[in-house]
Design an enzyme around this catalytic site. Structure first.
Site, PDB file in Angstrom:
ATOM      1  N   ASP A  70       0.842  -1.202   0.000  1.00  0.00           N
ATOM      2  CA  ASP A  70       0.000   0.000   0.000  1.00  0.00           C
ATOM      3  C   ASP A  70       0.879   1.254   0.000  1.00  0.00           C
ATOM      4  O   ASP A  70       0.378   2.384  -0.062  1.00  0.00           O
ATOM      5  CB  ASP A  70      -1.026  -0.004   1.140  1.00  0.00           C
ATOM      6  N   SER A  71       2.209   1.062  -0.006  1.00  0.00           N
ATOM      7  CA  SER A  71       3.137   2.173  -0.268  1.00  0.00           C
ATOM      8  C   SER A  71       2.821   2.798  -1.614  1.00  0.00           C
ATOM      9  O   SER A  71       3.263   3.910  -1.903  1.00  0.00           O
ATOM     10  CB  SER A  71       4.593   1.681  -0.244  1.00  0.00           C
TER      11      SER A  71
ATOM     12  N   ASP B  48      -0.971  -6.168  -0.049  1.00  0.00           N
ATOM     13  CA  ASP B  48      -1.225  -5.502   1.230  1.00  0.00           C
ATOM     14  C   ASP B  48      -2.719  -5.281   1.415  1.00  0.00           C
ATOM     15  O   ASP B  48      -3.403  -4.882   0.463  1.00  0.00           O
ATOM     16  CB  ASP B  48      -0.579  -4.109   1.180  1.00  0.00           C
TER      17      ASP B  48
ATOM     18  N   LYS C 146      -0.975  -9.475   3.096  1.00  0.00           N
ATOM     19  CA  LYS C 146      -0.215  -8.953   4.236  1.00  0.00           C
ATOM     20  C   LYS C 146      -1.128  -8.040   5.043  1.00  0.00           C
ATOM     21  O   LYS C 146      -1.814  -7.184   4.481  1.00  0.00           O
ATOM     22  CB  LYS C 146       1.022  -8.185   3.754  1.00  0.00           C
TER      23      LYS C 146
ATOM     24  N   GLU D 269      -1.286  -5.548   8.499  1.00  0.00           N
ATOM     25  CA  GLU D 269      -0.566  -4.845   9.573  1.00  0.00           C
ATOM     26  C   GLU D 269      -1.244  -5.093  10.914  1.00  0.00           C
ATOM     27  O   GLU D 269      -2.474  -5.045  11.001  1.00  0.00           O
ATOM     28  CB  GLU D 269      -0.527  -3.333   9.301  1.00  0.00           C
TER      29      GLU D 269
ATOM     30  N   GLU E 193       9.191  -4.520  10.152  1.00  0.00           N
ATOM     31  CA  GLU E 193       9.641  -3.237   9.593  1.00  0.00           C
ATOM     32  C   GLU E 193      10.285  -2.376  10.674  1.00  0.00           C
ATOM     33  O   GLU E 193       9.684  -2.140  11.745  1.00  0.00           O
ATOM     34  CB  GLU E 193       8.445  -2.490   8.966  1.00  0.00           C
TER      35      GLU E 193
HETATM   36  O1  KIV Z   1       3.530  -1.074   1.546  1.00  0.00           O
HETATM   37  C1  KIV Z   1       4.711  -1.450   1.525  1.00  0.00           C
HETATM   38  O2  KIV Z   1       5.466  -1.204   0.585  1.00  0.00           O
HETATM   39  C2  KIV Z   1       5.197  -2.195   2.667  1.00  0.00           C
HETATM   40  C3  KIV Z   1       6.684  -2.299   2.802  1.00  0.00           C
HETATM   41  C4  KIV Z   1       7.198  -1.066   3.429  1.00  0.00           C
HETATM   42  C5  KIV Z   1       7.076  -3.503   3.529  1.00  0.00           C
HETATM   43  O3  KIV Z   1       4.448  -2.631   3.481  1.00  0.00           O
END
Ligand code: KIV
Length: 274
Positions: free
Chosen positions: A45-46, A84, A113, A115, A182
Protein backbone atom coordinates in the site's frame (compact mmCIF):
# COMPACT_ATOMS: atom_id res chain seq x y z
CA UNK A 1 11.30 -22.08 -13.79
CA UNK A 2 8.82 -23.21 -11.16
CA UNK A 3 6.29 -21.10 -9.26
CA UNK A 4 7.52 -19.80 -5.90
CA UNK A 5 5.14 -20.95 -3.17
CA UNK A 6 5.03 -20.72 0.60
CA UNK A 7 6.58 -24.20 0.64
CA UNK A 8 9.52 -22.91 -1.47
CA UNK A 9 10.14 -20.11 1.04
CA UNK A 10 9.86 -22.48 4.01
CA UNK A 11 12.40 -24.81 2.37
CA UNK A 12 14.72 -21.85 1.72
CA UNK A 13 14.46 -20.85 5.38
CA UNK A 14 15.24 -24.41 6.46
CA UNK A 15 18.33 -24.41 4.21
CA UNK A 16 19.42 -20.97 5.46
CA UNK A 17 19.00 -19.58 1.93
CA UNK A 18 17.92 -15.92 1.81
CA UNK A 19 15.12 -14.74 -0.49
CA UNK A 20 14.52 -11.35 -2.07
CA UNK A 21 11.33 -9.32 -2.26
CA UNK A 22 10.51 -5.94 -3.82
CA UNK A 23 7.38 -3.89 -4.07
CA UNK A 24 5.70 -3.84 -7.50
CA UNK A 25 2.65 -1.96 -8.63
CA UNK A 26 2.40 -2.68 -12.36
CA UNK A 27 2.94 -5.45 -14.91
CA UNK A 28 6.12 -4.06 -16.55
CA UNK A 29 8.14 -3.73 -13.34
CA UNK A 30 6.72 -7.02 -12.07
CA UNK A 31 8.06 -8.75 -15.20
CA UNK A 32 11.55 -7.22 -14.81
CA UNK A 33 11.75 -7.96 -11.06
CA UNK A 34 10.55 -11.52 -11.60
CA UNK A 35 13.08 -12.09 -14.40
CA UNK A 36 15.86 -10.72 -12.17
CA UNK A 37 15.16 -13.42 -9.58
CA UNK A 38 12.94 -11.68 -7.01
CA UNK A 39 10.99 -14.38 -5.19
CA UNK A 40 8.20 -12.27 -3.64
CA UNK A 41 6.49 -9.32 -5.34
CA UNK A 42 4.79 -7.19 -2.71
CA UNK A 43 1.93 -5.04 -3.97
CA UNK A 44 2.43 -2.68 -1.06
CA UNK A 45 0.00 0.00 0.00
CA UNK A 46 3.14 2.17 -0.27
CA UNK A 47 1.66 2.68 -3.73
CA UNK A 48 -0.43 5.39 -2.08
CA UNK A 49 2.76 7.38 -1.50
CA UNK A 50 5.10 6.43 -4.37
CA UNK A 51 2.52 5.89 -7.14
CA UNK A 52 -0.35 8.19 -6.15
CA UNK A 53 1.70 10.90 -4.40
CA UNK A 54 -0.37 10.78 -1.20
CA UNK A 55 1.08 11.87 2.15
CA UNK A 56 0.63 8.42 3.71
CA UNK A 57 -0.74 4.97 2.86
CA UNK A 58 -4.08 5.71 4.58
CA UNK A 59 -6.12 6.80 1.53
CA UNK A 60 -5.47 3.54 -0.40
CA UNK A 61 -8.66 1.52 -1.01
CA UNK A 62 -9.37 -2.17 -1.44
CA UNK A 63 -10.46 -1.50 -5.04
CA UNK A 64 -7.09 0.12 -5.79
CA UNK A 65 -5.26 -2.84 -4.23
CA UNK A 66 -7.34 -5.23 -6.37
CA UNK A 67 -6.44 -3.23 -9.50
CA UNK A 68 -2.67 -3.08 -8.82
CA UNK A 69 -2.52 -6.71 -7.68
CA UNK A 70 -4.16 -7.83 -10.94
CA UNK A 71 -1.61 -5.73 -12.91
CA UNK A 72 1.31 -7.30 -11.02
CA UNK A 73 -0.09 -10.81 -11.45
CA UNK A 74 -0.17 -10.29 -15.22
CA UNK A 75 3.57 -9.42 -15.20
CA UNK A 76 4.67 -12.14 -12.77
CA UNK A 77 5.93 -15.44 -14.16
CA UNK A 78 7.19 -17.31 -11.10
CA UNK A 79 7.23 -14.94 -8.11
CA UNK A 80 4.79 -15.22 -5.22
CA UNK A 81 2.47 -12.18 -5.32
CA UNK A 82 1.68 -10.72 -1.91
CA UNK A 83 -0.97 -7.98 -1.61
CA UNK A 84 -1.23 -5.50 1.23
CA UNK A 85 -4.58 -5.10 2.93
CA UNK A 86 -5.10 -1.33 3.20
CA UNK A 87 -6.06 0.81 6.20
CA UNK A 88 -9.39 -0.23 7.83
CA UNK A 89 -9.94 -3.10 5.38
CA UNK A 90 -9.43 -5.64 8.19
CA UNK A 91 -11.01 -3.66 11.05
CA UNK A 92 -12.95 -6.76 12.11
CA UNK A 93 -12.66 -10.43 11.11
CA UNK A 94 -15.79 -10.54 8.91
CA UNK A 95 -14.82 -7.37 7.05
CA UNK A 96 -11.33 -8.83 6.57
CA UNK A 97 -12.78 -12.05 5.14
CA UNK A 98 -14.82 -10.10 2.59
CA UNK A 99 -11.99 -7.73 1.56
CA UNK A 100 -9.30 -10.42 1.45
CA UNK A 101 -11.69 -12.46 -0.69
CA UNK A 102 -11.79 -9.60 -3.23
CA UNK A 103 -8.01 -9.13 -3.28
CA UNK A 104 -7.51 -12.85 -3.89
CA UNK A 105 -10.41 -13.55 -6.26
CA UNK A 106 -10.37 -10.35 -8.33
CA UNK A 107 -6.70 -9.38 -7.88
CA UNK A 108 -5.21 -12.88 -7.92
CA UNK A 109 -2.98 -12.42 -4.83
CA UNK A 110 -1.27 -15.59 -3.59
CA UNK A 111 -0.99 -14.23 -0.03
CA UNK A 112 -2.16 -11.13 1.82
CA UNK A 113 -0.22 -8.95 4.24
CA UNK A 114 -2.01 -7.49 7.24
CA UNK A 115 -0.57 -4.84 9.57
CA UNK A 116 -0.97 -5.39 13.31
CA UNK A 117 -0.02 -7.59 16.24
CA UNK A 118 -2.20 -9.11 18.96
CA UNK A 119 -5.24 -7.09 17.85
CA UNK A 120 -5.31 -9.10 14.60
CA UNK A 121 -5.31 -12.56 16.22
CA UNK A 122 -9.05 -13.28 15.70
CA UNK A 123 -8.81 -12.08 12.10
CA UNK A 124 -5.77 -14.25 11.39
CA UNK A 125 -7.52 -17.28 12.93
CA UNK A 126 -10.63 -16.78 10.79
CA UNK A 127 -8.69 -16.20 7.56
CA UNK A 128 -6.40 -19.16 8.23
CA UNK A 129 -9.44 -21.37 8.86
CA UNK A 130 -10.64 -20.36 5.38
CA UNK A 131 -7.31 -21.42 3.86
CA UNK A 132 -6.08 -17.90 3.20
CA UNK A 133 -2.29 -17.44 3.37
CA UNK A 134 -1.33 -14.52 5.62
CA UNK A 135 1.79 -12.48 6.24
CA UNK A 136 1.54 -10.53 9.50
CA UNK A 137 3.32 -7.16 9.50
CA UNK A 138 4.91 -6.13 12.83
CA UNK A 139 7.21 -3.39 14.08
CA UNK A 140 6.68 -0.05 12.36
CA UNK A 141 3.10 -0.04 11.08
CA UNK A 142 2.75 2.78 8.52
CA UNK A 143 -1.07 2.61 8.71
CA UNK A 144 -0.73 3.84 12.33
CA UNK A 145 1.49 6.78 11.49
CA UNK A 146 -0.93 9.27 13.08
CA UNK A 147 -1.14 7.28 16.31
CA UNK A 148 2.64 6.75 16.44
CA UNK A 149 3.38 10.41 15.64
CA UNK A 150 5.72 9.58 12.78
CA UNK A 151 7.68 6.74 11.21
CA UNK A 152 9.83 5.55 14.11
CA UNK A 153 11.96 2.48 14.82
CA UNK A 154 10.00 0.07 17.04
CA UNK A 155 11.10 -2.49 19.66
CA UNK A 156 14.15 -0.58 20.87
CA UNK A 157 13.53 -1.10 24.60
CA UNK A 158 13.10 -4.40 26.41
CA UNK A 159 9.32 -4.16 26.93
CA UNK A 160 8.44 -3.27 23.34
CA UNK A 161 10.88 -5.86 21.98
CA UNK A 162 9.24 -8.55 24.16
CA UNK A 163 5.81 -7.44 22.91
CA UNK A 164 6.87 -7.79 19.27
CA UNK A 165 8.37 -11.23 19.90
CA UNK A 166 5.23 -12.31 21.79
CA UNK A 167 2.94 -11.01 19.02
CA UNK A 168 5.03 -12.79 16.38
CA UNK A 169 4.73 -16.14 18.16
CA UNK A 170 1.01 -15.67 18.84
CA UNK A 171 0.27 -14.74 15.21
CA UNK A 172 2.13 -17.79 13.92
CA UNK A 173 0.23 -19.99 16.40
CA UNK A 174 -3.01 -18.40 15.11
CA UNK A 175 -2.14 -19.32 11.52
CA UNK A 176 0.13 -16.63 10.01
CA UNK A 177 2.26 -18.20 7.27
CA UNK A 178 4.88 -15.46 7.13
CA UNK A 179 5.95 -12.41 9.12
CA UNK A 180 7.24 -9.04 7.97
CA UNK A 181 9.26 -6.92 10.40
CA UNK A 182 9.64 -3.24 9.59
CA UNK A 183 12.20 -0.97 11.26
CA UNK A 184 13.14 -2.97 14.33
CA UNK A 185 16.64 -3.50 15.78
CA UNK A 186 18.64 -6.21 14.03
CA UNK A 187 19.08 -8.30 17.18
CA UNK A 188 15.30 -8.41 17.78
CA UNK A 189 14.62 -9.39 14.15
CA UNK A 190 17.22 -12.14 14.42
CA UNK A 191 15.56 -13.41 17.61
CA UNK A 192 12.08 -13.42 16.02
CA UNK A 193 13.39 -15.19 12.90
CA UNK A 194 14.96 -17.93 15.01
CA UNK A 195 11.90 -18.26 17.26
CA UNK A 196 9.35 -18.97 14.49
CA UNK A 197 9.26 -21.66 11.82
CA UNK A 198 7.66 -19.45 9.19
CA UNK A 199 9.74 -17.25 6.85
CA UNK A 200 10.40 -13.73 8.17
CA UNK A 201 10.94 -10.82 5.76
CA UNK A 202 12.71 -7.72 7.01
CA UNK A 203 12.81 -4.08 5.95
CA UNK A 204 15.12 -2.02 8.11
CA UNK A 205 15.43 -5.10 10.32
CA UNK A 206 18.98 -6.29 9.64
CA UNK A 207 20.50 -9.23 7.83
CA UNK A 208 19.27 -11.87 10.28
CA UNK A 209 15.82 -12.17 8.65
CA UNK A 210 15.07 -14.98 6.19
CA UNK A 211 14.31 -12.55 3.38
CA UNK A 212 14.55 -8.84 2.61
CA UNK A 213 12.08 -6.43 1.07
CA UNK A 214 12.50 -2.85 -0.11
CA UNK A 215 10.26 -0.35 -1.83
CA UNK A 216 11.43 -0.74 -5.43
CA UNK A 217 11.47 3.04 -6.05
CA UNK A 218 14.12 3.33 -3.29
CA UNK A 219 16.55 0.93 -5.01
CA UNK A 220 16.01 2.75 -8.31
CA UNK A 221 16.73 6.14 -6.72
CA UNK A 222 13.32 7.61 -7.59
CA UNK A 223 12.19 8.05 -4.00
CA UNK A 224 9.94 11.07 -3.45
CA UNK A 225 11.70 12.94 -0.63
CA UNK A 226 14.39 11.51 1.63
CA UNK A 227 15.65 7.95 1.02
CA UNK A 228 15.28 5.90 4.21
CA UNK A 229 18.43 4.82 6.08
CA UNK A 230 17.66 1.14 5.45
CA UNK A 231 17.44 1.51 1.65
CA UNK A 232 20.20 1.50 -0.96
CA UNK A 233 20.45 2.87 -4.49
CA UNK A 234 21.35 -0.15 -6.65
CA UNK A 235 20.80 1.67 -9.95
CA UNK A 236 23.83 3.97 -9.81
CA UNK A 237 26.38 1.14 -10.08
CA UNK A 238 24.27 -1.13 -12.30
CA UNK A 239 23.15 1.31 -14.98
CA UNK A 240 19.86 -0.45 -15.81
CA UNK A 241 16.71 -1.41 -13.92
CA UNK A 242 17.24 -5.13 -14.58
CA UNK A 243 20.90 -4.82 -13.53
CA UNK A 244 20.00 -2.95 -10.35
CA UNK A 245 17.49 -5.59 -9.32
CA UNK A 246 19.94 -8.41 -10.14
CA UNK A 247 22.49 -6.71 -7.84
CA UNK A 248 19.90 -6.31 -5.09
CA UNK A 249 18.96 -10.00 -5.35
CA UNK A 250 22.64 -11.05 -5.37
CA UNK A 251 23.46 -8.90 -2.32
CA UNK A 252 20.46 -10.19 -0.36
CA UNK A 253 21.33 -13.78 -1.18
CA UNK A 254 25.02 -13.21 -0.49
CA UNK A 255 24.27 -11.62 2.87
CA UNK A 256 25.97 -8.31 2.02
CA UNK A 257 22.69 -6.35 2.00
CA UNK A 258 21.58 -5.03 4.41
CA UNK A 259 24.94 -3.89 5.76
CA UNK A 260 25.58 -2.34 9.17
CA UNK A 261 24.76 1.16 7.91
CA UNK A 262 21.25 0.05 6.87
CA UNK A 263 20.32 -1.40 10.27
CA UNK A 264 19.07 -0.14 13.62
CA UNK A 265 20.36 -1.04 17.07
CA UNK A 266 18.35 -1.64 20.21
CA UNK A 267 18.74 0.84 23.05
CA UNK A 268 19.21 -2.00 25.51
CA UNK A 269 22.85 -2.01 26.57
CA UNK A 270 24.22 -5.49 27.14
CA UNK A 271 25.75 -5.98 30.62
CA UNK A 272 29.56 -5.86 30.63
CA UNK A 273 31.27 -9.21 30.26
CA UNK A 274 33.63 -9.44 33.23
O1 KIV B 1 3.53 -1.07 1.55
C1 KIV B 1 4.71 -1.45 1.52
O2 KIV B 1 5.47 -1.20 0.59
C2 KIV B 1 5.20 -2.19 2.67
C3 KIV B 1 6.68 -2.30 2.80
C4 KIV B 1 7.20 -1.07 3.43
C5 KIV B 1 7.08 -3.50 3.53
O3 KIV B 1 4.45 -2.63 3.48
Amino acid sequence: MSQITLATLRQMKARGEKFASLTAYDASFARIFDAAGVEVLLVGDSLGMVFQGQESTLPVTVTEMVYHTACVRRGAQRALVMADMPFMSCANPELALMNVGRVMQEGGAHIVKIEGGAIMLDTVRLLAAHGIPICSHLGLLPQRVNKMGGYRVQGRDEASAAAILGDAQALVAAGADMLLLECVPADLAQEVSSAVEVPVIGIGAGAGCDGQVLVSYDILNITLGKTPKFAKDFLAAAGSVQGAVERYVAEVKGGTFPAEEHTFKSSVVAPPVS
